[in-house]
Design a protein around this motif. Structure first.
Motif, PDB file in Angstrom:
ATOM      1  N   UNK A 235       0.803  -1.230   0.000  1.00  0.00           N
ATOM      2  CA  UNK A 235       0.000   0.000   0.000  1.00  0.00           C
ATOM      3  C   UNK A 235       0.829   1.269   0.000  1.00  0.00           C
ATOM      4  N   UNK A 236       2.110   1.161   0.267  1.00  0.00           N
ATOM      5  CA  UNK A 236       2.964   2.330   0.235  1.00  0.00           C
ATOM      6  C   UNK A 236       4.407   1.847   0.164  1.00  0.00           C
ATOM      7  N   UNK A 237       5.303   2.723  -0.163  1.00  0.00           N
ATOM      8  CA  UNK A 237       6.709   2.361  -0.098  1.00  0.00           C
ATOM      9  C   UNK A 237       7.272   2.829   1.228  1.00  0.00           C
ATOM     10  N   UNK A 238       8.263   2.106   1.707  1.00  0.00           N
ATOM     11  CA  UNK A 238       8.903   2.484   2.954  1.00  0.00           C
ATOM     12  C   UNK A 238       9.907   3.626   2.764  1.00  0.00           C
ATOM     13  N   UNK A 239      10.213   3.935   1.538  1.00  0.00           N
ATOM     14  CA  UNK A 239      11.246   4.921   1.263  1.00  0.00           C
ATOM     15  C   UNK A 239      11.013   6.202   2.048  1.00  0.00           C
ATOM     16  N   UNK A 240      12.049   6.624   2.798  1.00  0.00           N
ATOM     17  CA  UNK A 240      11.945   7.871   3.533  1.00  0.00           C
ATOM     18  C   UNK A 240      11.510   7.706   4.970  1.00  0.00           C
ATOM     19  N   UNK A 241      10.954   6.580   5.341  1.00  0.00           N
ATOM     20  CA  UNK A 241      10.509   6.415   6.719  1.00  0.00           C
ATOM     21  C   UNK A 241      11.228   5.240   7.365  1.00  0.00           C
ATOM     22  N   UNK A 242      11.353   5.246   8.659  1.00  0.00           N
ATOM     23  CA  UNK A 242      11.944   4.086   9.325  1.00  0.00           C
ATOM     24  C   UNK A 242      10.969   2.905   9.323  1.00  0.00           C
ATOM     25  N   UNK A 243      11.506   1.739   9.541  1.00  0.00           N
ATOM     26  CA  UNK A 243      10.698   0.557   9.821  1.00  0.00           C
ATOM     27  C   UNK A 243      11.222  -0.021  11.126  1.00  0.00           C
ATOM     28  N   UNK A 244      10.319  -0.326  12.010  1.00  0.00           N
ATOM     29  CA  UNK A 244      10.718  -0.842  13.307  1.00  0.00           C
ATOM     30  C   UNK A 244      10.145  -2.222  13.568  1.00  0.00           C
ATOM     31  N   UNK A 245      10.850  -2.963  14.396  1.00  0.00           N
ATOM     32  CA  UNK A 245      10.359  -4.247  14.900  1.00  0.00           C
ATOM     33  C   UNK A 245      10.173  -4.118  16.409  1.00  0.00           C
ATOM     34  N   UNK A 246       9.044  -4.573  16.879  1.00  0.00           N
ATOM     35  CA  UNK A 246       8.732  -4.589  18.298  1.00  0.00           C
ATOM     36  C   UNK A 246       8.282  -5.996  18.661  1.00  0.00           C
ATOM     37  N   UNK A 247       8.287  -6.292  19.936  1.00  0.00           N
ATOM     38  CA  UNK A 247       7.795  -7.600  20.367  1.00  0.00           C
ATOM     39  C   UNK A 247       7.025  -7.463  21.668  1.00  0.00           C
ATOM     40  N   UNK A 248       6.156  -8.419  21.873  1.00  0.00           N
ATOM     41  CA  UNK A 248       5.351  -8.427  23.090  1.00  0.00           C
ATOM     42  C   UNK A 248       5.230  -9.853  23.588  1.00  0.00           C
ATOM     43  N   UNK A 249       5.771 -10.087  24.762  1.00  0.00           N
ATOM     44  CA  UNK A 249       5.678 -11.395  25.401  1.00  0.00           C
ATOM     45  C   UNK A 249       4.421 -11.421  26.266  1.00  0.00           C
ATOM     46  N   UNK A 250       3.924 -12.604  26.585  1.00  0.00           N
ATOM     47  CA  UNK A 250       2.723 -12.718  27.412  1.00  0.00           C
ATOM     48  C   UNK A 250       2.880 -11.977  28.733  1.00  0.00           C
ATOM     49  N   UNK A 251       1.919 -11.139  29.056  1.00  0.00           N
ATOM     50  CA  UNK A 251       1.936 -10.416  30.315  1.00  0.00           C
ATOM     51  C   UNK A 251       2.874  -9.226  30.361  1.00  0.00           C
ATOM     52  N   UNK A 252       3.484  -8.906  29.240  1.00  0.00           N
ATOM     53  CA  UNK A 252       4.428  -7.781  29.199  1.00  0.00           C
ATOM     54  C   UNK A 252       3.988  -6.750  28.163  1.00  0.00           C
ATOM     55  N   UNK A 253       4.563  -5.571  28.257  1.00  0.00           N
ATOM     56  CA  UNK A 253       4.268  -4.524  27.301  1.00  0.00           C
ATOM     57  C   UNK A 253       5.037  -4.707  26.014  1.00  0.00           C
ATOM     58  N   UNK A 254       4.679  -3.915  25.030  1.00  0.00           N
ATOM     59  CA  UNK A 254       5.361  -3.991  23.740  1.00  0.00           C
ATOM     60  C   UNK A 254       6.714  -3.307  23.856  1.00  0.00           C
ATOM     61  N   UNK A 255       7.763  -3.988  23.445  1.00  0.00           N
ATOM     62  CA  UNK A 255       9.100  -3.435  23.577  1.00  0.00           C
ATOM     63  C   UNK A 255       9.794  -3.328  22.233  1.00  0.00           C
ATOM     64  N   UNK A 256      10.644  -2.335  22.143  1.00  0.00           N
ATOM     65  CA  UNK A 256      11.412  -2.095  20.934  1.00  0.00           C
ATOM     66  C   UNK A 256      12.458  -3.185  20.747  1.00  0.00           C
ATOM     67  N   UNK A 257      12.633  -3.611  19.514  1.00  0.00           N
ATOM     68  CA  UNK A 257      13.650  -4.605  19.175  1.00  0.00           C
ATOM     69  C   UNK A 257      14.716  -3.991  18.264  1.00  0.00           C
ATOM     70  N   UNK A 258      14.295  -3.449  17.146  1.00  0.00           N
ATOM     71  CA  UNK A 258      15.244  -2.890  16.181  1.00  0.00           C
ATOM     72  C   UNK A 258      14.511  -1.973  15.219  1.00  0.00           C
TER      73      UNK A 258
END
Length: 126
Positions: free
Chosen positions: A25-48
């Motif tokens: 639906x769009x190109x990523x060009x110009x914007x960052x892309x991030x990976x996050x993760x969420x383990x059971x019972x925990x908040x969403x945390x930054x990965x990379x």
């Protein structure tokens, strides 16, 4: 805009997986892309994250030296190569992109990202 994340699965401690994130639906060009993760019972945390145009990468301390984020502009796809996995890496992994470039803004804050993938489960057995 919907992102598609894939590549999760079940792996033993010490194993590897490669996650992919793309959108038609769009190109990523110009914007960052991030990976996050969420383990059971925990908040969403930054990965990379990766600044798409400059290829500048950022990592959480917990994954430095084990995970590598990269991108392929021709395929409009971001990757997260995960090596030396351990049970603490077990989580649902999400890819995300902001509307803008996050200039002078931390790429590690999930609140700055507007578009999210559906998540892909990564399970690391001991």
């Amino acid at each position: 805009v919907q992102l598609q994340a894939s590549g999760g699965g079940l792996v033993q401690t010490g194993g590897s997986l490669r996650l992919s994130c793309t959108t038609s639906e769009r190109t990523f060009s110009g914007s960052p892309v991030g990976w996050f993760r969420q383990a059971p019972g925990k908040g969403r945390e930054f990965v990379a994250a990766i600044r798409w145009r400059e290829r500048i990468t950022f990592y959480a301390d917990a994954v430095k030296g084990r995970f590598t984020i990269s991108r392929d502009s021709a395929l409009n796809t971001a990757y997260l190569q995960m090596n030396s996995l351990n049970p603490d890496d077990t989580a649902v992994y999400y890819c995300a992109a902001p509307r803008g470039r996050l200039i002078n803004t931390s790429v590690s804050g999930p609140q700055y990202y507007n578009y999210w993938g559906q998540g892909t489960q990564v399970t690391v057995s001991s």
